[in-house]
Design an enzyme around this catalytic site. Sequence first.
Site, PDB file in Angstrom:
ATOM      1  N   ASP A 151     -59.530  -6.610  15.677  1.00 23.80           N
ATOM      2  CA  ASP A 151     -59.203  -5.884  14.451  1.00 23.80           C
ATOM      3  C   ASP A 151     -59.573  -4.418  14.674  1.00 23.80           C
ATOM      4  O   ASP A 151     -59.560  -3.955  15.812  1.00 23.80           O
ATOM      5  CB  ASP A 151     -59.944  -6.483  13.249  1.00 23.80           C
ATOM      6  CG  ASP A 151     -59.134  -6.367  11.964  1.00 23.80           C
ATOM      7  OD1 ASP A 151     -58.775  -5.225  11.609  1.00 23.80           O
ATOM      8  OD2 ASP A 151     -58.864  -7.385  11.306  1.00 23.80           O
TER       9      ASP A 151
ATOM     10  N   HIS B  53     -57.014  -2.904  16.623  1.00 25.91           N
ATOM     11  CA  HIS B  53     -56.103  -2.405  15.594  1.00 25.91           C
ATOM     12  C   HIS B  53     -56.366  -0.931  15.320  1.00 25.91           C
ATOM     13  O   HIS B  53     -55.975  -0.420  14.257  1.00 25.91           O
ATOM     14  CB  HIS B  53     -56.240  -3.226  14.313  1.00 25.91           C
ATOM     15  CG  HIS B  53     -55.736  -4.627  14.449  1.00 25.91           C
ATOM     16  ND1 HIS B  53     -55.650  -5.503  13.383  1.00 25.91           N
ATOM     17  CD2 HIS B  53     -55.265  -5.323  15.527  1.00 25.91           C
ATOM     18  CE1 HIS B  53     -55.172  -6.674  13.800  1.00 25.91           C
ATOM     19  NE2 HIS B  53     -54.941  -6.581  15.098  1.00 25.91           N
TER      20      HIS B  53
END
Length: 478
Positions: free
Chosen positions: A286, A309
Amino acid sequence: MDSWKTIIWSFLMVFAVLSSSFFFAVTAKSNHHGHTRKHTSQSHPISHISIPPSPAPEAAPGPSPGDGPDGHSQPTGIFDVRMFGAAGDGFTDDTDAFKLAWDTACGAGRGGPAASTILVPRGYSFMIQSTIFTGPCESSIVFQIDGTIMPPDGPESWPLNKSKRQWLVFYRINGMSMQGGGLIDGKGQKWWNLPCKPHKGVNGTTMPGPCDSPVALRFFMSNNLTVQGLKIKDSPQFHFRFDGCQNVLVQSLTIKAPALSPNTDGIHIENTNNVGIYDSLISNGDDCVSIGAGCYNVDIRNITCGPSHGISIGSLGVRNSRACVSNITVTDSKIKYSNNGLRIKTWQGGSGAVSMVTFDNIHMDTVRNPIIIDQYYCLAKRCANQTSAVYVSDVVYSNIRGTYDVRSPPMHFGCSDSVPCTNLTLSDVELLPAQGEFVMNPFCWNAYGAMKTITIPPAICLMEGVPEKITESLVGRC
């Protein structure tokens, strides 16, 4: 004459015996009280017949909290968890030993050293249950992690009476350094495979059911914190989270989790101010760093991020909430093989503002959405359109270079219909496709800004100037 000689000789023998008896009596008396008399060189020699034995040696002292488990002395103020009963074999529950070490160190500062050190020694692995370490303490705390610490192995091993949302929590601490060359192993693999996790259900779906997963380390309502030098891997959820904290320094960390591990943000901050995040390597499933509502004065520098991410502000404004974020800088960093690069993401229906944000000297390597503002952030397939939004303004992108994954445009500015993004500035931006020669045009929606230099690709979709009208009620300035 002979008889007289015999009498005189007998008399002399009796006199000699009496004299000898008197001499030994005096000598013995003198020896018995010898500690009160001073003897000169003419004194009679001291008899050793009645001298008392030497005093017995004092017993060797037993170990104290300042001593090592091997009995060798340790400096004052160091509290080795093994001295409090920790086994360090990777299987035994060492929670109580860590709690006792913490409580002892936390209360040891009064009249003692300026800092107390809790030592997690090298060469040992300690299993700890979900625990809250509370303050305030009498002195600052150094949590020296040179060995390995880990939680129970997965949801099935988690005690029923313990929260599944958190593992190690540090609450109301003022002045703490967590450091060392050790490892924090989050053992998140079994948590990631819960059917409720994204793409883990049947045919890649998300299934209903319990979904709570613990944050590895959470600092809550604490000030003057330093986290440095540690390695942490495979957290069930966020690796580090700071909530309601002030004056936080994070540096020289290595955070690793697989690219497909869900919600494993490296460092998340919320309502936390005056933060420095420096010189760290983060690779996870993430955001490398995520900045939530209520954060300001955040400086991020020299971060290598990815696969991940990217570095994100948000998401903000969820469930019509108010969010204020300002004075954020991200500089001298690299983002590689990531789903996003530099991202600002907000939900429709929120309020507040994001302002004074600078992204400078960032290198991109095969990144989707290297530059993105998404004010339509939504985790479902469809989210209802709403009028209000978090106002995004005064964002600078300078010296952003590298390559992007052609599945997404190099720049995406998707701003609210009713609350446009304003004063977006681009200079020295050069983004080329990682493969092929096709350069996609940037995407803009209701975004106002300017290119200060030639930009590749050119962001000609940005609208010049400022919107004609933005009502104060819609903007909701912070």
